[in-house]
Design an enzyme around this catalytic site. Structure first.
Site, PDB file in Angstrom:
ATOM      1  N   PHE A 296      51.855  37.775  36.368  1.00 62.80           N
ATOM      2  CA  PHE A 296      51.694  36.109  36.411  1.00 62.80           C
ATOM      3  C   PHE A 296      50.769  35.868  35.280  1.00 62.80           C
ATOM      4  CE2 PHE A 296      49.945  32.278  37.451  1.00 62.80           C
ATOM      5  CZ  PHE A 296      51.064  31.460  38.046  1.00 62.80           C
TER       6      PHE A 296
ATOM      7  N   LYS B 209      39.934  29.822  35.144  1.00 58.42           N
ATOM      8  CA  LYS B 209      39.457  30.138  36.425  1.00 58.42           C
ATOM      9  C   LYS B 209      38.173  30.022  36.885  1.00 58.42           C
ATOM     10  CE  LYS B 209      43.479  32.198  38.724  1.00 58.42           C
ATOM     11  NZ  LYS B 209      43.860  30.867  39.411  1.00 58.42           N
TER      12      LYS B 209
ATOM     13  N   ASP C 204      45.276  39.360  29.654  1.00 55.26           N
ATOM     14  CA  ASP C 204      45.335  38.127  30.449  1.00 55.26           C
ATOM     15  C   ASP C 204      44.152  38.426  31.427  1.00 55.26           C
ATOM     16  OD1 ASP C 204      45.409  36.286  32.576  1.00 55.26           O
ATOM     17  OD2 ASP C 204      47.567  36.052  32.483  1.00 55.26           O
TER      18      ASP C 204
END
Length: 398
Positions: A138, A252, A223
């Site tokens: 993702f 995040k 990532d």
């Protein structure tokens, strides 16, 4: 305003892009949050690995207040003091030489995709543009990042997707080796797949990926949007595996809830980004950068990484004890304070039941309960979660 009123207003005026739970959270402190009706919850979601320092951490609150009183935003047409300082801190604590700031993980990954293609264009010409990504990955919700994402549910209905992406199985070095071809410019993957179900690579896999990239002169993009910023007990997850990427993305937990993303790279690679090649209006503005500085300082000054590693062991021990107790738990996997409990049935009902008991949990990939507490979590709070979860699983067994 009461919860029911907030829900009614949300449903009337906000786009229905989320399957929201019937809760309106209005206050938080540490690992606890409260809804508009005053009910308390123990938070093992942390805004999906965003609130790594817990809710309303004093250093974060102070940084936001102090910076807001001085300067909230100016354009990147000008030099920004806090941005330059945060970049310096990130570089000094990583493999990288330069940082590009954006607003989110998707934007950081967009920047990484563009940089990889531009670098390859500069050095090898226009026919070397393909990026190999992983199944069950993702990377975000933009057109480029849903194309890079290896889960059809995120891209269905948005076709045609962008050309130049291929997918192979995660943790399968043979599949990756076979997929590399003269058009390949980069390999993009999460060191630990979060949304895909907390999938942990086997020993030697990431080193093998790095070696393949080196041998074929292609870039490695990691990532670390979810697993970076201390989530695994080290500042960056790839540190566990003894490798360094060419490009890395963060978001995040980087600014503890203030929107920010970052794309880090070596000088050699980042030199392909020159004025006009990429930009972000809000990226690295004074407010988010000042908050990011406070987060980085707290991580080291308050020994957050050490607490994450120690509490991660406590969490793992308790989750594995549940696996021994319940036959429907297939596997416990994770590192630091990101753990997954794979069930042999859909986990949505467990999450709903936990919510009613005052425990916030998340389910990934349908059957994996995902545990993402603040990195400041205490053993007592882990025990509190464990007791509730044990009770819920006993009921599920019936």
């Amino acid at each position: 305003m009461k919860t029911e009123e907030i829900i009614d207003k949300t449903e009337k005026y906000v786009a229905s892009t989320y399957g929201r739970y019937p809760v309106a959270l209005v206050k938080g402190e540490g690992a606890k949050v409260w809804d508009a009706d005053g009910k308390e919850y123990l938070d093992f979601v942390s805004g999906l690995a965003v609130c790594n320092l817990g809710h309303s951490h004093p250093a974060v609150v102070t940084a936001i207040k102090d910076q807001a009183e001085k300067l909230i935003h100016v354009s990147n047409l000008y030099h920004i003091e806090a941005q330059s300082e945060l970049a310096k801190i990130l570089v000094e604590n990583s493999f990288a030489d330069k940082v590009f700031f954006g607003n989110s993980g998707a934007e950081a990954n967009e920047a990484a995709i563009k940089l990889a293609r531009r670098y390859s264009f500069d050095h090898f010409g226009k026919d070397r543009y393909e990026i190999i990504c992983m199944k069950q990955s993702f990377h975000g919700r933009t057109m480029a990042t849903i194309t890079a994402t290896g889960q059809e549910k995120f891209s269905k209905g948005f076709e045609p997707l962008l050309p130049g992406f291929r997918h192979v199985a995660f943790d399968d070095i043979t599949a990756l080796r076979k997929a590399i071809n003269p058009r390949t410019c980069a390999v993009m993957l999460e060191p630990i797949q979060g949304e895909g179900g907390v999938n942990i690579p086997s020993e030697g896999y990431l080193r093998g990926v790095r070696e393949l990239c080196d041998r074929n002169n292609i870039l490695l993009i990691l990532d670390e949007v979810q697993v970076g910023m201390g989530r695994t007990g080290k500042l960056f997850a790839h540190e566990h595996y003894g490798i360094k990427p060419d490009i890395m993305t963060l978001a995040k937990g980087i600014a503890s809830g203030v929107p920010m993303g970052a794309m880090l790279a070596t000088d050699k690679v980042m030199s392909s980004f020159v004025p006009g090649t990429h930009a972000s209006t809000f990226g690295g503005n004074p407010l988010s950068s000042a908050t990011g500085i406070a987060v980085m300082k707290a991580i080291y000054e308050e020994k957050i990484l050490e607490n994450c590693a120690e509490m991660g062991k406590a969490l793992e021990k308790r989750l594995k004890s549940l696996k021994k107790k319940y036959a429907f738990i297939k596997e416990i996997r994770g590192k630091g304070l990101i753990y997954g409990m794979e069930l042999d049935f859909e986990g949505g009902d467990i999450v709903q039941s936990a919510l009613k008991r005052g425990l916030l949990l998340n389910c990934a990939a349908g059957k994996v309960l995902r545990f993402l507490p603040p990195l400041t979590i205490t053993e007592g709070e882990i025990d509190e979660m464990f007791a509730t979860l044990d009770s819920l699983l006993t009921e599920a067994k019936r």
